[in-house]
Design an enzyme around this catalytic site. Sequence first.
Site, mmCIF file in Angstrom:
data_model
loop_
_atom_site.group_PDB
_atom_site.id
_atom_site.type_symbol
_atom_site.label_atom_id
_atom_site.label_comp_id
_atom_site.label_asym_id
_atom_site.label_seq_id
_atom_site.Cartn_x
_atom_site.Cartn_y
_atom_site.Cartn_z
ATOM 1 N N CYS A 87 0.860 -1.100 -0.058
ATOM 2 C CA CYS A 87 0.158 -0.129 -0.142
ATOM 3 C C CYS A 87 0.735 1.395 0.124
ATOM 4 O O CYS A 87 1.940 1.348 0.844
ATOM 5 C CB CYS A 87 -0.916 -0.044 1.152
ATOM 6 S SG CYS A 87 -2.296 1.483 1.306
ATOM 7 N N HIS A 129 -9.001 -3.952 -1.881
ATOM 8 C CA HIS A 129 -8.072 -3.156 -1.245
ATOM 9 C C HIS A 129 -8.263 -1.612 -1.298
ATOM 10 O O HIS A 129 -8.438 -0.992 -0.058
ATOM 11 C CB HIS A 129 -6.609 -3.160 -1.951
ATOM 12 C CG HIS A 129 -5.577 -2.646 -1.063
ATOM 13 N ND1 HIS A 129 -4.391 -2.997 -0.571
ATOM 14 C CD2 HIS A 129 -5.382 -1.117 -1.077
ATOM 15 C CE1 HIS A 129 -3.734 -2.042 -0.176
ATOM 16 N NE2 HIS A 129 -4.167 -0.741 -0.414
ATOM 17 N N GLU A 130 -8.742 -1.270 -2.422
ATOM 18 C CA GLU A 130 -9.122 0.258 -2.434
ATOM 19 C C GLU A 130 -10.400 0.712 -1.730
ATOM 20 O O GLU A 130 -10.593 1.862 -0.914
ATOM 21 C CB GLU A 130 -8.971 0.966 -3.882
ATOM 22 C CG GLU A 130 -7.652 0.900 -4.646
ATOM 23 C CD GLU A 130 -6.432 1.335 -3.799
ATOM 24 O OE1 GLU A 130 -6.870 2.330 -3.040
ATOM 25 O OE2 GLU A 130 -5.381 0.705 -4.073
ATOM 26 N N HIS A 133 -10.145 1.227 2.006
ATOM 27 C CA HIS A 133 -9.425 2.484 2.458
ATOM 28 C C HIS A 133 -10.758 3.601 2.640
ATOM 29 O O HIS A 133 -10.669 4.258 3.573
ATOM 30 C CB HIS A 133 -8.584 3.045 1.254
ATOM 31 C CG HIS A 133 -7.368 2.697 1.186
ATOM 32 N ND1 HIS A 133 -6.622 3.033 2.316
ATOM 33 C CD2 HIS A 133 -6.486 2.127 0.318
ATOM 34 C CE1 HIS A 133 -5.279 2.320 2.121
ATOM 35 N NE2 HIS A 133 -5.310 1.870 0.888
HETATM 36 CO CO CO Z 1 -3.518 1.124 0.146
#
Ligand code: CO
Length: 160
Positions: A87, A129-130, A133
């Site tokens: 990341c 993953h995004e 966030h």
């Molecule tokens: Co990330």
Amino acid sequence: MVKKILTYPNKKLNEVSKDVAEFNEELHNHLRDMKDTLDSTQGVGLASIQIGVPLNVLIIKHEGVFIEAINPVIMACSGKQTSFEGCLSIPNVNSGVERALKIHVEYYDRNGKVKYCNCDDRLSVIWQHETEHLKGGLYIDNLSKTKRKKLESIYKKANK
Ligand code: CO
């Protein structure tokens, strides 16, 4: 404009992002900043909160294709895969993470047009993953206590 990417353990990264309400010039400028910022790195994805703006916006660079997603929601997922993730907000370390294999995600483009993406493998991992966030999460939140401790100690040494 290239923006500063916030890094762990900056608490701002745990903020839950809000939906974009207006698909206007301000959004387009923000998307340009996000693209400039991602392009200045070796990364494959960037969430808005990583440059300090808590909005449900993410961008992905995958096999030469550039995706801009506003207010994305993963509607369905299936299967399992273990991917190796890093990341931009946790530089110089990475770890295996268990994720869904296939996903169906719905989002809006920069003009407010509804879009969707069905994907698996690597692209599916980037989406997961995004979008994590945007909920204030980080991939390391998915690790076991032992793995996370180990990664945090490597992270501290690597970023002295
Ligand atoms: Co990330």
